[in-house]
Design a protein around this motif. Structure first.
Motif, PDB file in Angstrom:
ATOM      1  N   TYR A 150     -44.056  53.813  23.066  1.00  0.00           N
ATOM      2  CA  TYR A 150     -44.793  52.909  22.192  1.00  0.00           C
ATOM      3  C   TYR A 150     -44.024  52.640  20.906  1.00  0.00           C
ATOM      4  N   GLY A 151     -43.920  51.356  20.532  1.00  0.00           N
ATOM      5  CA  GLY A 151     -43.234  50.976  19.307  1.00  0.00           C
ATOM      6  C   GLY A 151     -43.954  49.900  18.540  1.00  0.00           C
ATOM      7  N   GLY A 152     -45.240  49.741  18.774  1.00  0.00           N
ATOM      8  CA  GLY A 152     -45.988  48.709  18.078  1.00  0.00           C
ATOM      9  C   GLY A 152     -45.824  47.346  18.727  1.00  0.00           C
ATOM     10  N   GLU A 153     -46.206  46.309  17.994  1.00  0.00           N
ATOM     11  CA  GLU A 153     -46.088  44.948  18.507  1.00  0.00           C
ATOM     12  C   GLU A 153     -44.617  44.599  18.772  1.00  0.00           C
ATOM     13  N   VAL A 154     -44.378  43.920  19.869  1.00  0.00           N
ATOM     14  CA  VAL A 154     -43.012  43.575  20.267  1.00  0.00           C
ATOM     15  C   VAL A 154     -42.577  42.272  19.602  1.00  0.00           C
ATOM     16  N   ASP A 155     -41.375  42.261  19.093  1.00  0.00           N
ATOM     17  CA  ASP A 155     -40.785  41.053  18.517  1.00  0.00           C
ATOM     18  C   ASP A 155     -40.263  40.197  19.672  1.00  0.00           C
ATOM     19  N   HIS A 156     -41.051  39.240  20.105  1.00  0.00           N
ATOM     20  CA  HIS A 156     -40.680  38.451  21.277  1.00  0.00           C
ATOM     21  C   HIS A 156     -39.471  37.552  21.025  1.00  0.00           C
ATOM     22  N   ALA A 157     -39.250  37.135  19.806  1.00  0.00           N
ATOM     23  CA  ALA A 157     -38.075  36.313  19.516  1.00  0.00           C
ATOM     24  C   ALA A 157     -36.791  37.104  19.770  1.00  0.00           C
ATOM     25  N   THR A 158     -36.765  38.357  19.311  1.00  0.00           N
ATOM     26  CA  THR A 158     -35.603  39.209  19.538  1.00  0.00           C
ATOM     27  C   THR A 158     -35.462  39.557  21.013  1.00  0.00           C
ATOM     28  N   LEU A 159     -36.587  39.819  21.659  1.00  0.00           N
ATOM     29  CA  LEU A 159     -36.566  40.145  23.082  1.00  0.00           C
ATOM     30  C   LEU A 159     -36.000  38.988  23.903  1.00  0.00           C
ATOM     31  N   ILE A 160     -36.469  37.779  23.656  1.00  0.00           N
ATOM     32  CA  ILE A 160     -36.009  36.614  24.418  1.00  0.00           C
ATOM     33  C   ILE A 160     -34.535  36.333  24.137  1.00  0.00           C
TER      34      ILE A 160
ATOM     35  N   ASP B  69     -27.797  36.692  33.555  1.00  0.00           N
ATOM     36  CA  ASP B  69     -27.635  35.553  34.457  1.00  0.00           C
ATOM     37  C   ASP B  69     -28.981  35.008  34.923  1.00  0.00           C
ATOM     38  N   GLY B  70     -29.983  35.833  34.908  1.00  0.00           N
ATOM     39  CA  GLY B  70     -31.332  35.419  35.279  1.00  0.00           C
ATOM     40  C   GLY B  70     -32.309  36.425  34.732  1.00  0.00           C
ATOM     41  N   TRP B  71     -33.491  35.968  34.331  1.00  0.00           N
ATOM     42  CA  TRP B  71     -34.462  36.892  33.759  1.00  0.00           C
ATOM     43  C   TRP B  71     -35.873  36.372  33.958  1.00  0.00           C
ATOM     44  N   ALA B  72     -36.812  37.282  33.822  1.00  0.00           N
ATOM     45  CA  ALA B  72     -38.233  36.947  33.910  1.00  0.00           C
ATOM     46  C   ALA B  72     -38.980  37.740  32.855  1.00  0.00           C
TER      47      ALA B  72
ATOM     48  N   LEU C 267     -40.698  30.104  21.879  1.00  0.00           N
ATOM     49  CA  LEU C 267     -39.532  30.909  21.525  1.00  0.00           C
ATOM     50  C   LEU C 267     -38.437  30.865  22.580  1.00  0.00           C
ATOM     51  N   CYS C 268     -38.743  30.281  23.739  1.00  0.00           N
ATOM     52  CA  CYS C 268     -37.818  30.287  24.867  1.00  0.00           C
ATOM     53  C   CYS C 268     -36.825  29.129  24.783  1.00  0.00           C
ATOM     54  N   PRO C 269     -35.655  29.301  25.380  1.00  0.00           N
ATOM     55  CA  PRO C 269     -34.681  28.206  25.412  1.00  0.00           C
ATOM     56  C   PRO C 269     -35.122  27.119  26.379  1.00  0.00           C
ATOM     57  N   PRO C 270     -34.552  25.927  26.276  1.00  0.00           N
ATOM     58  CA  PRO C 270     -34.908  24.856  27.223  1.00  0.00           C
ATOM     59  C   PRO C 270     -34.561  25.260  28.654  1.00  0.00           C
ATOM     60  N   GLY C 271     -35.332  24.750  29.589  1.00  0.00           N
ATOM     61  CA  GLY C 271     -35.029  24.969  31.000  1.00  0.00           C
ATOM     62  C   GLY C 271     -35.783  26.094  31.662  1.00  0.00           C
TER      63      GLY C 271
END
Length: 280
Positions: free
Chosen positions: A115-125, A132-135, A149-153
């Motif tokens: 556990y580390g508190g709320e996740v920084d989704h911008a840093t995660l993404i 090469d591929g992610w989900a 926060l996600c890249p295009p595509g």
């Protein structure tokens, strides 16, 4: 939980550099592996499902501590299945899956060692885009903010898991989005095989025999669907960035394993009996 051996698949690598996010907003919490007391004894045999010690009186060829664990392991690996053994298209890929606490729900995991508190989704993404591929799994409520926060595509797949049995003033949520991109396309020259679709209809049932299970643990059918979304193949490197219960790593190991030789499968059940059934 997962180990930190970088030579193995489905491994979360520890980063020794300072994190750009604060301790309460880490993008990738470092996994803490649950070490069973039996692991301190090199001669101890551990159950292939629950990782508890197999009783000494059990047959030497037993790999599970009970019939209940054996059944759970069998159902899980059978549902995941194995990857096509044909040659994959192109080079091996670096793939990743992130299943962090959904925005606003980090409190549900306060008792988890990672556990580390709320996740920084911008840093995660930003980290996910190095693969090469992610989900990335998230909630339907948080989808608009996370997509921004996600890249295009990127694309959005849907896991229809069914509604919760509760009363509500508003329509009950019965699905979860999975944002994904990249991976491996199918080779049109190969014979048609398993169809890859961006929608999964599969309910949820608790993996009651798994000591490390957590809220939101993904079932075996979801894991196989995830691997298909990314076009995963044996030889690829797969990182489970938020191990949680360890179910995704278990599924990956089963997915890339070579099919069993029937001549090497032991006849009969070597596991000691246990009461009840173990649905997964």
């Amino acid at each position: 939980m997962l180990t930190t051996d970088a030579s193995r698949s489905a491994v979360v690598e520890r980063d020794a550099s300072p994190s750009p996010a604060s301790a309460t907003r880490r993008a990738r919490p470092e996994p803490t592996r649950r070490v069973a007391p039996a692991e301190r004894d090199s001669s101890a045999r551990l159950c292939a499902w629950c990782e508890r010690r197999i009783p000494d009186a059990t047959r030497q060829d037993a790999i599970c501590c009970s019939v209940r664990c054996r059944q759970a392991r069998h159902r899980f690996t059978r549902t995941v299945g194995t990857a096509p053994q044909s040659v994959a298209l192109g080079r091996p890929l670096r793939l990743a899956y992130a299943d962090p606490p959904y925005p606003g729900n980090a409190r549900l995991y306060q008792n988890h060692p990672d556990y580390g508190g709320e996740v920084d989704h911008a840093t995660l993404i930003a980290h996910l885009t190095t693969y090469d591929g992610w989900a990335l799994s998230t909630s339907a409520a948080a989808l608009p903010a996370v997509l921004a926060l996600c890249p295009p595509g990127v694309r959005v797949a849907a896991w229809h898991k069914g509604e919760r049995p509760t009363a509500s003033r508003w329509p009950l949520n019965a699905w979860e989005p999975v944002i994904y991109t990249g991976g491996r396309p199918d080779d049109p020259s190969r014979p048609p095989g398993r169809r890859r679709v961006d929608s999964l209809v599969h309910g949820v049932s608790a993996m009651t025999t798994l000591p490390s299970r957590v809220v939101g643990a993904k079932p075996a059918a979801f894991c196989r669907w995830l691997f298909d979304l990314l076009g995963a193949s044996p030889g690829d490197h797969f990182d489970d960035l938020f191990p949680g219960s360890g179910a995704v790593a278990r599924a990956w190991n089963a997915f890339v394993a070579a099919p069993l030789d029937p001549s090497n499968v032991a006849t009969g059940d070597a596991s000691p009996p246990a009461g009840g059934d173990a649905s997964t």
